[in-house]
Enzyme design. Structure first.
Site, short mmCIF file in Angstrom:
data_model
loop_
_atom_site.label_atom_id
_atom_site.label_comp_id
_atom_site.label_asym_id
_atom_site.label_seq_id
_atom_site.Cartn_x
_atom_site.Cartn_y
_atom_site.Cartn_z
N GLU A 1 -3.84 2.61 -1.55
CA GLU A 1 -2.94 2.54 -2.72
C GLU A 1 -2.62 1.07 -3.04
O GLU A 1 -1.61 0.80 -3.68
CB GLU A 1 -1.73 3.46 -2.58
CG GLU A 1 -0.86 3.25 -1.38
CD GLU A 1 -0.09 1.95 -1.47
OE1 GLU A 1 -0.54 0.97 -0.84
OE2 GLU A 1 0.94 1.91 -2.15
N TRP A 2 -3.52 0.20 -2.60
CA TRP A 2 -3.56 -1.21 -3.02
C TRP A 2 -2.32 -2.02 -2.61
O TRP A 2 -2.05 -3.09 -3.15
CB TRP A 2 -3.74 -1.30 -4.55
CG TRP A 2 -4.71 -0.30 -5.09
CD1 TRP A 2 -5.99 -0.08 -4.63
CD2 TRP A 2 -4.50 0.66 -6.14
NE1 TRP A 2 -6.58 0.93 -5.34
CE2 TRP A 2 -5.69 1.41 -6.27
CE3 TRP A 2 -3.43 0.95 -6.98
CZ2 TRP A 2 -5.84 2.43 -7.21
CZ3 TRP A 2 -3.57 1.97 -7.92
CH2 TRP A 2 -4.75 2.70 -8.03
N GLY A 3 -1.54 -1.48 -1.68
CA GLY A 3 -0.34 -2.20 -1.24
C GLY A 3 0.83 -2.03 -2.19
O GLY A 3 1.90 -2.61 -1.95
N ASP A 4 0.66 -1.25 -3.25
CA ASP A 4 1.73 -1.12 -4.26
C ASP A 4 3.04 -0.61 -3.67
O ASP A 4 4.12 -1.01 -4.09
CB ASP A 4 1.31 -0.13 -5.37
CG ASP A 4 0.30 -0.76 -6.31
OD1 ASP A 4 -0.17 -1.88 -6.02
OD2 ASP A 4 -0.04 -0.12 -7.33
N ASN A 5 2.95 0.31 -2.72
CA ASN A 5 4.16 0.90 -2.13
C ASN A 5 4.37 0.45 -0.68
O ASN A 5 5.00 1.15 0.11
CB ASN A 5 4.07 2.44 -2.19
CG ASN A 5 3.91 2.94 -3.61
OD1 ASN A 5 4.88 3.08 -4.33
ND2 ASN A 5 2.66 3.16 -4.03
N ASP B 1 -8.32 -4.60 -5.76
CA ASP B 1 -9.73 -4.73 -5.37
C ASP B 1 -10.18 -6.17 -5.15
O ASP B 1 -9.79 -7.09 -5.85
CB ASP B 1 -10.61 -4.09 -6.45
CG ASP B 1 -10.46 -2.58 -6.46
OD1 ASP B 1 -9.62 -2.06 -5.71
OD2 ASP B 1 -11.17 -1.93 -7.23
N ASP C 1 -7.67 7.43 -2.56
CA ASP C 1 -7.26 6.43 -3.56
C ASP C 1 -5.97 6.84 -4.27
O ASP C 1 -5.35 7.87 -3.95
CB ASP C 1 -8.44 6.29 -4.55
CG ASP C 1 -8.57 4.88 -5.11
OD1 ASP C 1 -7.61 4.10 -5.01
OD2 ASP C 1 -9.64 4.58 -5.65
#
Ligand code: GLA
Length: 400
Positions: A181-185, A203, A148
């Site tokens: 990493e939730w697509g942030d990067n 999420d 995560d």
């Protein structure tokens, strides 16, 4: 230098060079994760019960393999040597014993941790302990790591995930590496050689198309997630998948919505990670989750992520090219009323520009198979006619 010496040196160089473990996820991983239903309230008995249900309910037979414990499995502190410790109250026999139990059922075992100093729920993260933690996982026979991105300050995502990949490789036990990493990067741009799957959004939550705020972040229903990331399909393929998040099938949507959710995750070649309580799941939920013909679309060996063909008149139509010149096609009634749907094959050019695959429906006739209901529906020489209930799906495969 002799040829054998050169070969030996090349082999030694290849082995010493850290990389991700290859050939572990040639098709999207299938499994279960504790988070969506249980949060940090997990324990040994629950996990063993889930493993038993994999076998009893035919989920193992349908292809599900991984049982993954998400956040909350650890003690709040590392031991005196800095090693991670399983929570002794929740997991009195420790992680190796649990792994042995899961392996004895012919299944695989996964754990969660985080690239930051602490996990999202405040347990010890792996930052600065990557190699040590990887050795711990190897000693417990862990097969899958979800990693995560909470409490990471300003560290660089690509390098943090590369460090953990290298640590896992060095520890020597093959592990599926799940980047979260939730697509942030935008991991679809850099993670192909680092992880086997990467989350593409924040999420998920158990609703059709809602967004639920939690202060600094929000969770998204299934159509929000699909619409956010439908355009990165080129990044997916054997060994590296766009992960649309753990499923909410069985967690409160209608049976029709659950079928659509499952169909769409299959069309998107997303990992199919169940997120419900299998011990209390209804027959309808298990019927959806264990549908082998739908799973076969997800597991197609070409590994091509499907795409939206049209969405007119409240009808979403998606296509996914399959091996052997077959196609999967999914029709979803987005409206709140039943629809008597007619599709004229000759009026549509079916094709996939990205993969250069086209069908001429005037020249070729395909047999139509309803994969949810295991029924043949004639062929493409006549119009397809079907009644589709609100938020329900007709999912077919086309075969010459
Ligand atoms: C993040 C992840 C979730 C879950 C929780 C655990 O929110 O995106 O999938 O792992 O952390 O705390």
């Amino acid at each position: 230098m002799k040829k054998t010496t050169i070969l030996f040196l090349l082999l030694a160089m290849a082995l010493s060079h850290a990389q991700k473990f290859e050939n572990l996820a040639q098709t999207p991983p299938l499994g279960w994760n504790s988070w969506n239903t249980f949060g940090t309230d997990i324990n040994e008995e629950l996990v063993k019960g889930i493993a038993d249900k994999f076998v009893e309910l035919g989920l193992k037979d349908a292809g599900y393999q991984y049982i993954v414990l998400d956040d909350g499995w650890m003690s709040k502190e590392r031991d005196a040597n800095g090693n991670l410790v399983a929570d002794p109250i929740k997991f009195p026999n420790g992680m190796k014993a649990l792994a042995d139990y899961i392996h004895s059922k012919g299944l695989k075992f996964g754990l969660y941790n985080c690239a930051g100093a602490t996990t999202c729920a405040g347990y010890p993260g792996s930052r600065g302990h990557e190699y040590q933690d990887a050795r711990t996982y190897a000693s417990w026979d862990v097969d899958y790591l979800k990693y995560d991105w909470c409490n990471t300050d300003k560290i660089n995502a690509e390098s943090a995930y590369t460090t953990m990949r290298d640590a896992l490789y060095k520890a020597g036990r093959p592990v599926v590496f799940s980047i979260c990493e939730w697509g942030d990067n935008e991991p679809w741009k850099w993670a192909k050689d680092i992880g086997h799957l990467w989350r593409v959004t924040g999420d998920i939550i158990n609703c059709w198309d809602c967004e639920v705020g939690h202060g600094s972040w929000s969770s998204s229903g299934i159509w929000k997630i699909i619409n956010m990331r439908k355009d990165i399909r080129k990044a997916a393929g054997p060994g590296h998948w766009n992960d649309f998040d753990m499923m909410e099938v069985g967690n409160g949507m209608t049976g029709a919505e659950d079928r659509t959710h499952f169909a769409m995750w299959s069309m998107l070649a997303s990992p199919l990670i169940m997120g419900n309580d299998l011990r209390t799941a209804s027959k309808e939920t298990i019927k959806t989750l264990s549908n082998k013909e739908v799973i076969a679309v997800n597991q197609d060996k070409l590994g091509i992520q499907g795409f939206r063909f049209t969405n007119e008149n409240n009808m979403e139509i998606w296509l996914k090219p399959l091996d052997n010149n077959q196609w999967a096609m999914t029709f979803i009634n987005m409206s709140d009323n039943p629809v008597d749907f007619v599709f004229d094959w000759k009026k549509h050019n079916i094709g996939d520009d990205v993969n250069g695959r086209y069908v001429d429906m005037k020249k070729n006739v395909f047999k139509i198979r309803d994969v949810f209901n295991h029924k043949n529906l004639g062929d493409t020489s006549t119009n397809l006619k079907a009644k589709i209930e609100p938020h329900d799906v007709l999912m077919v495969t086309l075969k010459e």
